[in-house]
Scaffold this motif. Sequence first.
Motif, mmCIF file in Angstrom:
data_model
loop_
_atom_site.group_PDB
_atom_site.id
_atom_site.type_symbol
_atom_site.label_atom_id
_atom_site.label_comp_id
_atom_site.label_asym_id
_atom_site.label_seq_id
_atom_site.Cartn_x
_atom_site.Cartn_y
_atom_site.Cartn_z
ATOM 1 N N UNK A 217 0.823 -1.215 0.000
ATOM 2 C CA UNK A 217 0.000 0.000 0.000
ATOM 3 C C UNK A 217 0.855 1.262 0.000
ATOM 4 N N UNK A 218 1.931 1.245 0.803
ATOM 5 C CA UNK A 218 2.820 2.404 0.824
ATOM 6 C C UNK A 218 3.493 2.582 -0.534
ATOM 7 N N UNK A 219 3.870 1.468 -1.153
ATOM 8 C CA UNK A 219 4.523 1.534 -2.463
ATOM 9 C C UNK A 219 3.611 2.162 -3.507
ATOM 10 N N UNK A 220 2.363 1.717 -3.552
ATOM 11 C CA UNK A 220 1.420 2.276 -4.536
ATOM 12 C C UNK A 220 1.238 3.774 -4.318
ATOM 13 N N UNK A 221 1.161 4.177 -3.060
ATOM 14 C CA UNK A 221 0.982 5.597 -2.755
ATOM 15 C C UNK A 221 2.203 6.414 -3.169
ATOM 16 N N UNK A 222 3.400 5.923 -2.828
ATOM 17 C CA UNK A 222 4.620 6.661 -3.153
ATOM 18 C C UNK A 222 4.857 6.713 -4.661
ATOM 19 N N UNK A 223 4.607 5.610 -5.354
ATOM 20 C CA UNK A 223 4.833 5.581 -6.804
ATOM 21 C C UNK A 223 3.837 6.452 -7.555
ATOM 22 N N UNK A 224 2.628 6.590 -6.999
ATOM 23 C CA UNK A 224 1.644 7.460 -7.634
ATOM 24 C C UNK A 224 2.083 8.914 -7.574
ATOM 25 N N UNK A 225 2.712 9.292 -6.464
ATOM 26 C CA UNK A 225 3.154 10.678 -6.314
ATOM 27 C C UNK A 225 4.472 10.968 -6.994
ATOM 28 N N UNK A 226 5.311 9.950 -7.142
ATOM 29 C CA UNK A 226 6.625 10.135 -7.758
ATOM 30 C C UNK A 226 6.954 8.906 -8.599
ATOM 31 N N UNK A 227 6.348 8.764 -9.768
ATOM 32 C CA UNK A 227 6.534 7.565 -10.594
ATOM 33 C C UNK A 227 7.920 7.517 -11.227
ATOM 34 N N UNK A 228 8.479 6.316 -11.394
ATOM 35 C CA UNK A 228 9.757 6.179 -12.079
ATOM 36 C C UNK A 228 9.561 6.223 -13.594
ATOM 37 N N UNK A 229 10.644 6.289 -14.341
ATOM 38 C CA UNK A 229 10.539 6.249 -15.800
ATOM 39 C C UNK A 229 10.202 4.843 -16.279
ATOM 40 N N UNK A 230 10.740 3.848 -15.616
ATOM 41 C CA UNK A 230 10.433 2.441 -15.913
ATOM 42 C C UNK A 230 10.194 1.729 -14.592
ATOM 43 N N UNK A 231 9.111 0.947 -14.514
ATOM 44 C CA UNK A 231 8.801 0.176 -13.309
ATOM 45 C C UNK A 231 8.867 -1.310 -13.641
ATOM 46 N N UNK A 232 9.733 -2.027 -12.953
ATOM 47 C CA UNK A 232 9.899 -3.470 -13.145
ATOM 48 C C UNK A 232 9.271 -4.193 -11.960
ATOM 49 N N UNK A 233 8.384 -5.159 -12.247
ATOM 50 C CA UNK A 233 7.678 -5.870 -11.189
ATOM 51 C C UNK A 233 7.774 -7.381 -11.423
ATOM 52 N N UNK A 234 8.836 -8.025 -10.945
ATOM 53 C CA UNK A 234 8.976 -9.475 -11.095
ATOM 54 C C UNK A 234 7.919 -10.219 -10.301
ATOM 55 N N UNK A 235 7.518 -11.390 -10.787
ATOM 56 C CA UNK A 235 6.509 -12.197 -10.119
ATOM 57 C C UNK A 235 7.185 -13.111 -9.094
ATOM 58 N N UNK A 236 6.975 -12.820 -7.811
ATOM 59 C CA UNK A 236 7.666 -13.542 -6.739
ATOM 60 C C UNK A 236 6.702 -14.118 -5.719
ATOM 61 N N UNK A 237 5.514 -14.478 -6.173
ATOM 62 C CA UNK A 237 4.482 -14.954 -5.249
ATOM 63 C C UNK A 237 4.916 -16.181 -4.473
ATOM 64 N N UNK A 238 5.657 -17.083 -5.095
ATOM 65 C CA UNK A 238 6.000 -18.363 -4.480
ATOM 66 C C UNK A 238 7.296 -18.319 -3.684
ATOM 67 N N UNK A 239 7.835 -17.126 -3.467
ATOM 68 C CA UNK A 239 9.110 -17.006 -2.762
ATOM 69 C C UNK A 239 8.874 -16.599 -1.314
ATOM 70 N N UNK A 240 9.386 -17.398 -0.390
ATOM 71 C CA UNK A 240 9.233 -17.103 1.035
ATOM 72 C C UNK A 240 10.213 -16.046 1.498
#
Length: 271
Positions: A217-240
């Motif tokens: 939630x904090x990430x979404x809020x901060x990125x909305x106010x100050x977005x990067x030029x490129x956002x990389x979001x790897x899929x790490x659901x199965x990683x503990x």
Amino acid sequence: LMGVGLRRGGIASGQKVFDKLASEFCESTYEDMLKPFAAVATDLYTGREVVFNSGPIGDTIQASCAIPALFAPVAHGDRWLVDGAVVNPVPVNLCRQLGADFVIAVNLNADFRPLRLEKLRQDHEENQRKTEDFFTKSQNVLRQWFSPDNKEEKALEKKDEKDSVSAGNVKTEEGIASDVIEKVEEEFTEVPAKVNKRNPPGIMSVMSSSLEILQARVTRSRLAGDPPDILIEPQLTDVGIMEFHRAEELCAKGEETIARLAEQIRYQLLT
């Protein structure tokens, strides 16, 4: 290496890891680094973001990744510091403060989204099970701490078993009952593969899941106010949270993610 045990402020110390980092992988000061670098921590009492980008590195790296409840807060100057991700998980603004013209941000909490929760629920539960299993391995050590006479009892039990075998005695009802109790205890100390709704999540599951929600939630809020030029979001659901032994696999996932975005990155850099 993690130093799991009971201590004030956290479950693990991680001191061996940080000592290794300081002795073999780190420069002594931020100015000595080949590339500009900064670390973010959080003041535990004021909630303020604390930035380290100059002077001795010392314990600043340790403070920047002191995950609340997992690692104890780090004393630095007149402050107690915890993980910077509490207030700024993806510090895009800090990159620009360091002089970056083009910011490529990596968000490791992208999988924790409300619209995908139902679909990813089973994977997330398995993830939490792995986390609980990691700390279950230290359960016997903790029991010894709380039971001073535990070693003596075990020694007596082993002696009785040895005498029983040497004498060729047949197991009595008490021996059979003891075996049954031990088997039941083993079954209950193991983390179940399937989540039982009657069995609430353990302390590590609650801690890590709550932190993930907070960071997402904090990430979404901060990125909305100050977005990067490129956002990389790897899929790490199965990683503990404690699966550091999968570093090679995670590096491969990162490379795969970059490969998918390579053309977009090139286009953005050239425009």
